[in-house]
Design a protein around this motif. Structure first.
Motif, PDB file in Angstrom:
ATOM      1  N   ALA A   1       6.787 -60.562 -98.571  1.00  0.00           N
ATOM      2  CA  ALA A   1       7.834 -61.445 -98.041  1.00  0.00           C
ATOM      3  C   ALA A   1       8.869 -61.743 -99.113  1.00  0.00           C
ATOM      4  O   ALA A   1      10.085 -61.651 -98.882  1.00  0.00           O
ATOM      5  CB  ALA A   1       7.216 -62.741 -97.522  1.00  0.00           C
TER       6      ALA A   1
ATOM      7  N   CYS B   1      12.820 -60.513 -99.186  1.00  0.00           N
ATOM      8  CA  CYS B   1      13.936 -61.474 -99.210  1.00  0.00           C
ATOM      9  C   CYS B   1      14.822 -61.277-100.433  1.00  0.00           C
ATOM     10  O   CYS B   1      16.049 -61.232-100.332  1.00  0.00           O
ATOM     11  CB  CYS B   1      13.395 -62.902 -99.175  1.00  0.00           C
ATOM     12  SG  CYS B   1      12.923 -63.460 -97.534  1.00  0.00           S
TER      13      CYS B   1
ATOM     14  N   ASN C   1      12.747 -71.141 -98.658  1.00  0.00           N
ATOM     15  CA  ASN C   1      12.477 -71.397 -97.242  1.00  0.00           C
ATOM     16  C   ASN C   1      12.278 -70.093 -96.465  1.00  0.00           C
ATOM     17  O   ASN C   1      11.304 -69.948 -95.727  1.00  0.00           O
ATOM     18  CB  ASN C   1      13.643 -72.182 -96.622  1.00  0.00           C
ATOM     19  CG  ASN C   1      13.654 -73.631 -97.062  1.00  0.00           C
ATOM     20  OD1 ASN C   1      12.728 -74.378 -96.796  1.00  0.00           O
ATOM     21  ND2 ASN C   1      14.696 -74.030 -97.765  1.00  0.00           N
ATOM     22  N   ASP C   2      13.199 -69.169 -96.644  1.00  0.00           N
ATOM     23  CA  ASP C   2      13.099 -67.888 -95.946  1.00  0.00           C
ATOM     24  C   ASP C   2      11.794 -67.178 -96.290  1.00  0.00           C
ATOM     25  O   ASP C   2      11.099 -66.658 -95.415  1.00  0.00           O
ATOM     26  CB  ASP C   2      14.287 -66.989 -96.330  1.00  0.00           C
ATOM     27  CG  ASP C   2      15.594 -67.527 -95.786  1.00  0.00           C
ATOM     28  OD1 ASP C   2      15.547 -68.375 -94.881  1.00  0.00           O
ATOM     29  OD2 ASP C   2      16.653 -67.093 -96.267  1.00  0.00           O
TER      30      ASP C   2
ATOM     31  N   ALA D   1       8.975 -68.393 -97.474  1.00  0.00           N
ATOM     32  CA  ALA D   1       7.803 -69.078 -96.928  1.00  0.00           C
ATOM     33  C   ALA D   1       7.657 -68.794 -95.441  1.00  0.00           C
ATOM     34  O   ALA D   1       6.566 -68.489 -94.957  1.00  0.00           O
ATOM     35  CB  ALA D   1       7.930 -70.582 -97.177  1.00  0.00           C
ATOM     36  N   LYS D   2       8.770 -68.867 -94.734  1.00  0.00           N
ATOM     37  CA  LYS D   2       8.725 -68.630 -93.292  1.00  0.00           C
ATOM     38  C   LYS D   2       8.254 -67.211 -93.002  1.00  0.00           C
ATOM     39  O   LYS D   2       7.397 -66.987 -92.153  1.00  0.00           O
ATOM     40  CB  LYS D   2      10.110 -68.878 -92.689  1.00  0.00           C
ATOM     41  CG  LYS D   2      10.091 -69.122 -91.185  1.00  0.00           C
ATOM     42  CD  LYS D   2      11.469 -69.517 -90.671  1.00  0.00           C
ATOM     43  CE  LYS D   2      11.896 -70.868 -91.235  1.00  0.00           C
ATOM     44  NZ  LYS D   2      13.242 -71.284 -90.780  1.00  0.00           N
ATOM     45  N   MET D   3       8.809 -66.244 -93.740  1.00  0.00           N
ATOM     46  CA  MET D   3       8.425 -64.858 -93.510  1.00  0.00           C
ATOM     47  C   MET D   3       6.961 -64.614 -93.841  1.00  0.00           C
ATOM     48  O   MET D   3       6.288 -63.812 -93.184  1.00  0.00           O
ATOM     49  CB  MET D   3       9.324 -63.932 -94.344  1.00  0.00           C
ATOM     50  CG  MET D   3       9.062 -62.460 -94.101  1.00  0.00           C
ATOM     51  SD  MET D   3      10.212 -61.405 -94.997  1.00  0.00           S
ATOM     52  CE  MET D   3      11.760 -61.802 -94.200  1.00  0.00           C
TER      53      MET D   3
ATOM     54  N   GLY E   1       4.677 -66.843 -93.571  1.00  0.00           N
ATOM     55  CA  GLY E   1       3.851 -67.658 -92.700  1.00  0.00           C
ATOM     56  C   GLY E   1       3.090 -68.755 -93.415  1.00  0.00           C
ATOM     57  O   GLY E   1       2.035 -69.197 -92.961  1.00  0.00           O
TER      58      GLY E   1
ATOM     59  N   SER F   1       3.641 -72.510 -96.058  1.00  0.00           N
ATOM     60  CA  SER F   1       4.597 -73.585 -96.271  1.00  0.00           C
ATOM     61  C   SER F   1       5.318 -73.403 -97.603  1.00  0.00           C
ATOM     62  O   SER F   1       4.793 -72.792 -98.535  1.00  0.00           O
ATOM     63  CB  SER F   1       3.885 -74.928 -96.272  1.00  0.00           C
ATOM     64  OG  SER F   1       3.214 -75.126 -97.494  1.00  0.00           O
ATOM     65  N   LYS F   2       6.501 -73.945 -97.648  1.00  0.00           N
ATOM     66  CA  LYS F   2       7.277 -73.877 -98.883  1.00  0.00           C
ATOM     67  C   LYS F   2       6.528 -74.529-100.037  1.00  0.00           C
ATOM     68  O   LYS F   2       6.534 -74.022-101.166  1.00  0.00           O
ATOM     69  CB  LYS F   2       8.622 -74.583 -98.654  1.00  0.00           C
ATOM     70  CG  LYS F   2       9.481 -74.698 -99.885  1.00  0.00           C
ATOM     71  CD  LYS F   2      10.871 -75.206 -99.561  1.00  0.00           C
ATOM     72  CE  LYS F   2      10.884 -76.594 -98.980  1.00  0.00           C
ATOM     73  NZ  LYS F   2      12.197 -77.261 -99.131  1.00  0.00           N
TER      74      LYS F   2
END
Lengths: 203, 203
Positions: A18, A22, A34-35, A37-39, A41, A43-44
């Motif tokens: 991830a 990014c 943020n990106d 962490a989201k990718m 799955g 948490s930040k």
DNA sequence: ATTTGTATTGACCGAATCGGTTATTCGTGA
DNA sequence: TCACGAATAACCGATTCGGTCAATACAAAT
């Protein structure tokens, strides 16, 4: 960092991929935690738990990628004994295999070299040049020159093959059809060998 | 929009290039009007004066780039009469010339095709495919097949040349030495022609 | 079932930046 | 000196940034 290394290998790979994706897509500044962490799955907060700072995460990725890259170079040395075209074919297959197994590292390395912040990028550029020279020495050997109809063609043919290699790697990008590309590459090499080698060396 | 078109051509180009560069480097979302304005050396307010919204600016760039790209294709049609290798060489020279004269458009078009927002990107992908097919039909003509030692090699050789083309364009990137690359390309084509054509067609 | 220790996270922080607006300044021609 | 359009500095609310922290989820041990 120890926190991250204590994770399972699968989770480490998931997070690394991830982050590599990014950073290579957006560059250091524009890529956001943020990106990533989201990718991945997660948490930040976990990312900061694992790596402390954004810069720390980036530096870890740089080191991990360069060692992985060097390892890939080492592997190529095993096939130094075959014929010129066979070596080139092996190198390309290994390159593509490596790209399939580890799709984000190559793009990440390239993106690092493009970073405006000179410190790390210069080091990576050196590593890439070194790798290219390594490849050159490994592929182009005097012993094969005698097989050419025109031995003076060899260096330019090698550069041509490098151009093709870059072009093909560039065309792969997404989840493209690796096998088809490997197959086309084999056909191209067979065709070139047929035309550039003397008849008695066409096995 | 009329406000922008009323500017001098040089200033228009300056602003366009800044925007094309930012959008192609960072993508639509991550590229900021601030960056573009700073790179163009004008104020952010002026950009909004000219284009209204960010999306408006982007759409203008998409249309301007596609028309410019189509124009480049049209130009290539003029050279449809020469020999296969000559046509390929002409096409590459024009491609590189266009890249030198208008360095940001090609990268921008590619970046648009990668955008997650499907609407525009699909349209651009169609345009690129169409351009590729156009190029294929323009280059590979039955009349030349007779010149090959093995006419069945022609399609694969053409694909090989396309790979080389992609590779070379990718290698150019910065303010690299265009003339050196054009020269190397000419040598590569000369070498390939020598080995793939029958002797009587080597002029 | 309860306690304990830890891995994970939702909620939050101040600061910065986002896309976009507006009121002022600047430059020029009358 | 005035007037007018072009350019911008300053500002807007909203969002996002990198980073923190206290609360929660969870598994092992008692």
């Amino acid at each position: 960092m120890e926190k991250f290394l204590a994770l399972s290998d699968e989770k480490q790979t998931l997070i690394r991929n991830a982050a590599l994706s990014c950073f290579s897509q957006h560059g250091y500044e524009k890529a956001s935690i943020n990106d990533i962490a989201k990718m991945a799955g997660i948490s930040k907060a976990s990312l900061f738990q694992y790596f402390g700072t954004k810069q720390n995460l980036y530096e870890y990725l740089v080191e991990h990628s360069s060692t992985q890259m060097k390892a890939a170079y080492q592997e190529q040395a095993l096939y130094a004994n075959a014929d010129f075209f066979d070596r080139v074919q092996q190198a390309i297959i290994m390159k593509i295999d490596n790209l399939k197994k580890n799709p984000y590292i190559a793009a990440f390395i390239i993106s690092v070299a493009k970073e405006p912040s000179i410190e790390i990028s210069e080091h990576i550029k050196d590593l890439m040049q070194e790798g290219e020279k390594h490849l050159h020495d490994l592929m182009l050997r005097d012993a094969d020159l005698v097989k050419f109809k025109h031995p003076e063609d060899a260096p330019l043919l090698f550069r041509t093959l490098m151009h093709i290699g870059y072009g093909i790697v560039d065309e792969i990008e997404g989840v493209s059809d690796f096998d088809r590309i490997v197959c086309e590459m084999e056909n191209i090499l067979k065709m070139l060998k047929y035309h550039f080698y003397k008849e008695e060396y066409l096995l």
